[in-house]
Scaffold this motif. Structure first.
Motif, PDB file in Angstrom:
ATOM      1  N   VAL A   1       0.842  -0.758  -0.226  1.00  0.00           N
ATOM      2  CA  VAL A   1       0.449   0.219   0.225  1.00  0.00           C
ATOM      3  C   VAL A   1       0.770   1.162  -0.095  1.00  0.00           C
ATOM      4  N   LEU A   2       0.788   1.754  -0.880  1.00  0.00           N
ATOM      5  CA  LEU A   2       1.489   3.444  -0.799  1.00  0.00           C
ATOM      6  C   LEU A   2      -0.356   4.085  -0.436  1.00  0.00           C
TER       7      LEU A   2
ATOM      8  N   ASP B   1       6.352   7.762   2.692  1.00  0.00           N
ATOM      9  CA  ASP B   1       8.085   7.887   2.747  1.00  0.00           C
ATOM     10  C   ASP B   1       8.114   6.401   2.997  1.00  0.00           C
ATOM     11  N   ILE B   2       8.110   5.917   1.637  1.00  0.00           N
ATOM     12  CA  ILE B   2       8.734   3.938   1.005  1.00  0.00           C
ATOM     13  C   ILE B   2      10.045   4.418   0.265  1.00  0.00           C
ATOM     14  N   PRO B   3      11.224   3.317   0.822  1.00  0.00           N
ATOM     15  CA  PRO B   3      12.203   3.768  -0.400  1.00  0.00           C
ATOM     16  C   PRO B   3      11.648   3.043  -1.568  1.00  0.00           C
ATOM     17  N   TRP B   4      12.083   3.661  -2.852  1.00  0.00           N
ATOM     18  CA  TRP B   4      12.028   3.352  -4.300  1.00  0.00           C
ATOM     19  C   TRP B   4      12.723   1.831  -4.072  1.00  0.00           C
ATOM     20  N   GLU B   5      13.428   1.497  -3.737  1.00  0.00           N
ATOM     21  CA  GLU B   5      14.227   0.776  -3.658  1.00  0.00           C
ATOM     22  C   GLU B   5      13.444  -0.717  -3.208  1.00  0.00           C
ATOM     23  N   GLU B   6      12.615   0.026  -2.394  1.00  0.00           N
ATOM     24  CA  GLU B   6      10.950  -1.868  -2.320  1.00  0.00           C
ATOM     25  C   GLU B   6      10.108  -1.010  -3.207  1.00  0.00           C
ATOM     26  N   ARG B   7       9.337  -0.119  -2.587  1.00  0.00           N
ATOM     27  CA  ARG B   7       8.958   0.468  -4.288  1.00  0.00           C
ATOM     28  C   ARG B   7       9.014  -0.347  -6.214  1.00  0.00           C
ATOM     29  N   SER B   8      10.292  -0.457  -5.883  1.00  0.00           N
ATOM     30  CA  SER B   8      10.539  -0.923  -7.277  1.00  0.00           C
ATOM     31  C   SER B   8      10.461  -1.513  -7.963  1.00  0.00           C
ATOM     32  N   LYS B   9      10.033  -2.953  -6.666  1.00  0.00           N
ATOM     33  CA  LYS B   9       9.729  -4.265  -7.262  1.00  0.00           C
ATOM     34  C   LYS B   9       8.821  -4.871  -6.859  1.00  0.00           C
TER      35      LYS B   9
ATOM     36  N   GLN C   1       5.086  -4.436  -8.831  1.00  0.00           N
ATOM     37  CA  GLN C   1       3.946  -5.027  -9.945  1.00  0.00           C
ATOM     38  C   GLN C   1       2.722  -4.746  -9.628  1.00  0.00           C
ATOM     39  N   ARG C   2       1.869  -4.964  -8.576  1.00  0.00           N
ATOM     40  CA  ARG C   2       0.727  -4.871  -7.825  1.00  0.00           C
ATOM     41  C   ARG C   2       0.860  -3.738  -6.953  1.00  0.00           C
ATOM     42  N   PHE C   3       0.411  -2.822  -6.627  1.00  0.00           N
ATOM     43  CA  PHE C   3      -0.137  -2.255  -5.163  1.00  0.00           C
ATOM     44  C   PHE C   3      -1.248  -1.501  -5.461  1.00  0.00           C
ATOM     45  N   TRP C   4      -1.783  -1.495  -3.690  1.00  0.00           N
ATOM     46  CA  TRP C   4      -3.026  -0.148  -3.757  1.00  0.00           C
ATOM     47  C   TRP C   4      -1.878   1.485  -3.919  1.00  0.00           C
ATOM     48  N   LEU C   5      -3.153   2.087  -4.121  1.00  0.00           N
ATOM     49  CA  LEU C   5      -2.671   3.704  -3.877  1.00  0.00           C
ATOM     50  C   LEU C   5      -4.116   4.595  -3.620  1.00  0.00           C
ATOM     51  N   ILE C   6      -3.306   5.507  -2.346  1.00  0.00           N
ATOM     52  CA  ILE C   6      -5.025   5.559  -1.900  1.00  0.00           C
ATOM     53  C   ILE C   6      -4.367   7.432  -1.522  1.00  0.00           C
TER      54      ILE C   6
END
Length: 260
Positions: free
Chosen positions: A64-65, A71-79, A81-86
Protein backbone atom coordinates in the motif's frame (compact mmCIF):
# COMPACT_ATOMS: atom_id res chain seq x y z
CA UNK A 1 -8.93 -12.08 -5.96
CA UNK A 2 -10.53 -10.95 -9.25
CA UNK A 3 -11.43 -7.30 -9.84
CA UNK A 4 -15.24 -7.73 -9.86
CA UNK A 5 -15.16 -9.39 -6.44
CA UNK A 6 -12.78 -6.74 -5.06
CA UNK A 7 -14.90 -3.73 -6.02
CA UNK A 8 -17.72 -4.08 -3.42
CA UNK A 9 -15.19 -4.72 -0.66
CA UNK A 10 -13.16 -1.63 -1.58
CA UNK A 11 -16.34 0.45 -1.85
CA UNK A 12 -17.36 -0.69 1.63
CA UNK A 13 -13.93 0.28 2.95
CA UNK A 14 -14.10 3.70 1.30
CA UNK A 15 -17.57 4.20 2.77
CA UNK A 16 -16.23 3.42 6.25
CA UNK A 17 -13.46 5.98 5.85
CA UNK A 18 -15.93 8.50 4.43
CA UNK A 19 -18.20 8.10 7.43
CA UNK A 20 -15.33 8.94 9.78
CA UNK A 21 -14.21 11.85 7.57
CA UNK A 22 -17.72 13.31 7.52
CA UNK A 23 -17.97 13.07 11.29
CA UNK A 24 -14.80 15.15 11.69
CA UNK A 25 -15.95 17.52 8.91
CA UNK A 26 -18.94 18.58 11.03
CA UNK A 27 -16.74 19.55 13.98
CA UNK A 28 -14.48 22.52 14.65
CA UNK A 29 -11.41 20.63 13.42
CA UNK A 30 -7.84 21.93 13.53
CA UNK A 31 -5.79 22.44 10.37
CA UNK A 32 -2.05 21.71 10.44
CA UNK A 33 0.48 22.08 7.63
CA UNK A 34 3.11 19.74 6.20
CA UNK A 35 6.63 20.77 5.22
CA UNK A 36 5.38 21.61 1.70
CA UNK A 37 2.73 23.87 3.26
CA UNK A 38 -0.15 21.64 2.17
CA UNK A 39 -2.92 21.31 4.78
CA UNK A 40 -3.59 18.18 6.82
CA UNK A 41 -6.31 17.42 9.37
CA UNK A 42 -7.30 14.63 11.73
CA UNK A 43 -9.67 13.45 8.99
CA UNK A 44 -6.74 12.74 6.62
CA UNK A 45 -5.01 10.63 9.26
CA UNK A 46 -8.16 8.80 10.36
CA UNK A 47 -9.12 7.95 6.78
CA UNK A 48 -5.57 6.76 6.07
CA UNK A 49 -5.61 4.41 9.05
CA UNK A 50 -9.02 2.92 8.28
CA UNK A 51 -8.13 2.24 4.64
CA UNK A 52 -4.62 0.91 5.25
CA UNK A 53 -5.80 -1.42 8.01
CA UNK A 54 -8.68 -2.61 5.85
CA UNK A 55 -6.51 -3.30 2.82
CA UNK A 56 -3.91 -5.18 4.85
CA UNK A 57 -6.65 -7.44 6.15
CA UNK A 58 -8.34 -7.84 2.77
CA UNK A 59 -5.24 -8.30 0.58
CA UNK A 60 -2.21 -8.83 2.84
CA UNK A 61 -0.02 -9.70 -0.15
CA UNK A 62 -0.55 -6.36 -1.94
CA UNK A 63 1.56 -3.40 -0.70
CA UNK A 64 0.00 0.00 0.00
CA UNK A 65 1.17 3.51 -0.88
CA UNK A 66 -0.75 6.37 0.74
CA UNK A 67 -0.20 10.11 0.70
CA UNK A 68 -0.01 9.96 4.49
CA UNK A 69 2.45 7.06 4.40
CA UNK A 70 4.53 7.81 1.33
CA UNK A 71 8.02 7.55 2.86
CA UNK A 72 8.65 4.10 1.40
CA UNK A 73 12.11 3.79 -0.24
CA UNK A 74 12.23 3.48 -4.02
CA UNK A 75 14.37 0.39 -3.58
CA UNK A 76 11.31 -1.29 -2.11
CA UNK A 77 8.64 0.31 -4.31
CA UNK A 78 10.54 -0.47 -7.51
CA UNK A 79 9.80 -4.17 -6.97
CA UNK A 80 6.05 -3.66 -6.84
CA UNK A 81 4.15 -4.90 -9.88
CA UNK A 82 0.81 -4.47 -8.12
CA UNK A 83 -0.05 -2.06 -5.29
CA UNK A 84 -2.79 -0.05 -3.68
CA UNK A 85 -2.62 3.72 -4.12
CA UNK A 86 -4.53 5.86 -1.62
CA UNK A 87 -5.39 9.49 -1.09
CA UNK A 88 -7.23 9.50 2.25
CA UNK A 89 -8.66 12.93 1.42
CA UNK A 90 -8.13 14.46 -1.99
CA UNK A 91 -8.93 18.15 -1.92
CA UNK A 92 -7.98 18.95 1.66
CA UNK A 93 -8.32 22.63 0.76
CA UNK A 94 -11.93 21.94 -0.23
CA UNK A 95 -12.30 20.11 3.08
CA UNK A 96 -10.93 23.02 5.12
CA UNK A 97 -12.93 25.56 3.08
CA UNK A 98 -16.02 23.38 3.57
CA UNK A 99 -17.00 23.35 -0.11
CA UNK A 100 -18.01 19.69 0.14
CA UNK A 101 -15.97 18.84 -2.98
CA UNK A 102 -13.37 16.57 -1.40
CA UNK A 103 -13.02 12.84 -1.96
CA UNK A 104 -11.65 9.60 -0.56
CA UNK A 105 -9.64 7.75 -3.23
CA UNK A 106 -8.54 4.11 -3.46
CA UNK A 107 -6.89 2.67 -6.58
CA UNK A 108 -5.31 -0.63 -7.53
CA UNK A 109 -2.29 -0.27 -9.81
CA UNK A 110 -1.02 -3.09 -12.00
CA UNK A 111 2.08 -2.70 -14.20
CA UNK A 112 1.76 1.09 -14.07
CA UNK A 113 -1.95 1.16 -14.94
CA UNK A 114 -4.89 1.95 -12.61
CA UNK A 115 -7.16 -1.08 -13.07
CA UNK A 116 -9.62 -0.43 -10.24
CA UNK A 117 -10.70 2.78 -8.58
CA UNK A 118 -13.19 3.91 -5.97
CA UNK A 119 -13.92 7.59 -5.33
CA UNK A 120 -16.33 8.69 -2.63
CA UNK A 121 -17.48 12.25 -1.92
CA UNK A 122 -18.57 12.08 1.74
CA UNK A 123 -20.21 15.51 1.99
CA UNK A 124 -22.05 15.09 -1.32
CA UNK A 125 -23.04 11.52 -0.42
CA UNK A 126 -21.88 10.30 -3.84
CA UNK A 127 -19.61 7.47 -4.93
CA UNK A 128 -17.97 6.46 -8.20
CA UNK A 129 -16.17 3.25 -9.05
CA UNK A 130 -14.83 1.41 -12.05
CA UNK A 131 -12.54 -1.46 -12.99
CA UNK A 132 -10.87 -2.64 -16.16
CA UNK A 133 -13.28 -4.55 -18.37
CA UNK A 134 -16.24 -4.06 -16.03
CA UNK A 135 -17.36 -0.48 -16.70
CA UNK A 136 -17.93 2.48 -14.37
CA UNK A 137 -20.76 3.28 -11.97
CA UNK A 138 -22.13 6.08 -9.80
CA UNK A 139 -24.14 5.91 -6.59
CA UNK A 140 -26.06 9.14 -6.07
CA UNK A 141 -27.10 10.82 -2.81
CA UNK A 142 -30.32 8.78 -2.75
CA UNK A 143 -28.43 5.50 -3.04
CA UNK A 144 -29.39 4.86 -6.65
CA UNK A 145 -26.71 3.13 -8.74
CA UNK A 146 -26.27 3.60 -12.48
CA UNK A 147 -23.67 2.76 -15.09
CA UNK A 148 -21.86 5.85 -16.38
CA UNK A 149 -20.04 6.59 -19.63
CA UNK A 150 -18.34 9.59 -21.18
CA UNK A 151 -20.54 11.87 -23.29
CA UNK A 152 -20.73 11.91 -27.07
CA UNK A 153 -19.23 14.98 -28.76
CA UNK A 154 -21.26 18.20 -28.79
CA UNK A 155 -20.84 21.59 -30.42
CA UNK A 156 -19.34 23.09 -27.26
CA UNK A 157 -16.45 21.60 -25.32
CA UNK A 158 -17.07 21.55 -21.57
CA UNK A 159 -13.77 22.09 -19.81
CA UNK A 160 -13.59 21.14 -16.15
CA UNK A 161 -11.02 23.01 -14.10
CA UNK A 162 -9.92 23.39 -10.51
CA UNK A 163 -11.22 26.24 -8.41
CA UNK A 164 -7.90 26.36 -6.54
CA UNK A 165 -5.45 25.73 -9.39
CA UNK A 166 -6.65 27.65 -12.45
CA UNK A 167 -3.23 28.97 -13.47
CA UNK A 168 -2.16 30.94 -16.57
CA UNK A 169 -1.05 27.84 -18.51
CA UNK A 170 -4.43 26.22 -17.96
CA UNK A 171 -6.25 29.40 -18.99
CA UNK A 172 -4.17 29.51 -22.19
CA UNK A 173 -5.00 25.87 -22.94
CA UNK A 174 -8.73 26.50 -22.44
CA UNK A 175 -8.60 29.61 -24.64
CA UNK A 176 -7.71 27.43 -27.66
CA UNK A 177 -11.31 26.25 -27.87
CA UNK A 178 -13.58 28.72 -29.70
CA UNK A 179 -16.80 27.25 -28.34
CA UNK A 180 -16.31 26.31 -24.72
CA UNK A 181 -18.00 26.14 -21.35
CA UNK A 182 -16.14 26.11 -18.04
CA UNK A 183 -17.27 23.55 -15.48
CA UNK A 184 -15.65 23.94 -12.07
CA UNK A 185 -15.15 21.10 -9.62
CA UNK A 186 -12.83 20.22 -6.76
CA UNK A 187 -10.51 17.27 -6.10
CA UNK A 188 -10.78 14.10 -8.20
CA UNK A 189 -14.41 14.94 -8.94
CA UNK A 190 -13.08 16.63 -12.08
CA UNK A 191 -12.34 13.19 -13.58
CA UNK A 192 -15.71 11.90 -12.40
CA UNK A 193 -17.59 14.74 -14.08
CA UNK A 194 -16.09 13.58 -17.39
CA UNK A 195 -16.77 9.93 -16.58
CA UNK A 196 -20.48 10.62 -16.00
CA UNK A 197 -20.79 12.77 -19.14
CA UNK A 198 -21.07 16.20 -17.47
CA UNK A 199 -17.77 17.51 -18.86
CA UNK A 200 -15.45 16.72 -21.75
CA UNK A 201 -11.84 17.51 -20.83
CA UNK A 202 -9.74 18.33 -17.79
CA UNK A 203 -6.33 19.86 -18.51
CA UNK A 204 -4.00 19.75 -15.51
CA UNK A 205 -0.99 21.94 -16.20
CA UNK A 206 0.19 22.05 -12.62
CA UNK A 207 1.63 19.69 -10.01
CA UNK A 208 -0.21 16.58 -8.84
CA UNK A 209 0.94 13.31 -7.29
CA UNK A 210 0.03 9.78 -8.27
CA UNK A 211 -2.38 9.36 -5.36
CA UNK A 212 -4.29 12.47 -6.48
CA UNK A 213 -5.26 10.86 -9.78
CA UNK A 214 -5.07 7.05 -9.59
CA UNK A 215 -8.59 6.18 -8.40
CA UNK A 216 -10.47 8.68 -10.56
CA UNK A 217 -8.24 7.78 -13.53
CA UNK A 218 -9.44 4.17 -13.17
CA UNK A 219 -13.08 5.33 -13.05
CA UNK A 220 -12.65 7.51 -16.15
CA UNK A 221 -10.89 4.75 -18.09
CA UNK A 222 -13.67 2.31 -17.20
CA UNK A 223 -16.23 4.88 -18.43
CA UNK A 224 -14.52 5.14 -21.83
CA UNK A 225 -12.18 8.08 -21.25
CA UNK A 226 -8.44 8.36 -20.98
CA UNK A 227 -5.66 10.33 -19.29
CA UNK A 228 -2.58 11.30 -21.29
CA UNK A 229 0.51 13.42 -20.84
CA UNK A 230 0.92 16.45 -23.11
CA UNK A 231 2.94 14.36 -25.58
CA UNK A 232 0.13 11.82 -25.90
CA UNK A 233 1.55 9.06 -23.71
CA UNK A 234 -0.66 7.28 -21.14
CA UNK A 235 -0.27 8.62 -17.60
CA UNK A 236 1.67 5.95 -15.71
CA UNK A 237 2.01 5.00 -12.03
CA UNK A 238 4.64 3.43 -9.83
CA UNK A 239 7.38 5.86 -10.83
CA UNK A 240 10.38 6.71 -8.68
CA UNK A 241 9.14 10.32 -8.59
CA UNK A 242 5.50 10.25 -7.48
CA UNK A 243 4.88 13.65 -9.10
CA UNK A 244 2.77 13.38 -12.26
CA UNK A 245 3.73 15.15 -15.47
CA UNK A 246 1.17 17.61 -16.84
CA UNK A 247 -1.76 15.75 -18.37
CA UNK A 248 -5.16 15.99 -20.02
CA UNK A 249 -8.05 13.79 -18.91
CA UNK A 250 -10.63 13.43 -21.64
CA UNK A 251 -13.82 11.83 -22.82
CA UNK A 252 -15.11 11.30 -26.32
CA UNK A 253 -15.15 14.99 -27.32
CA UNK A 254 -11.44 15.58 -26.93
CA UNK A 255 -10.54 12.22 -28.42
CA UNK A 256 -12.60 12.72 -31.56
CA UNK A 257 -12.45 16.47 -32.14
CA UNK A 258 -8.84 17.21 -31.25
CA UNK A 259 -7.00 13.96 -31.86
CA UNK A 260 -9.13 12.76 -34.78
Amino acid sequence: MELPSLVPKILKLADSASKKVLKIYTTDFKVNYKSDESPITAADLASHQIIVDGLKELTPDIPVLSEEGSDIPWEERSKWQRFWLIDPIDGTKDFTQRTGEFTVNIALIEAGEPVLGVVTAPALKEAYWGSKGEGAFKRDSDGNIQRITVAEPGDTVRVVASKNHLNDDTKAFIAKFESRELVQAGSSLKFCRIAEGHADIYPRLGPTCEWDTGAAHAVLSAAGGKVETLDGAPLKYGKQDVLNPFFVASGAWYRRRVQG
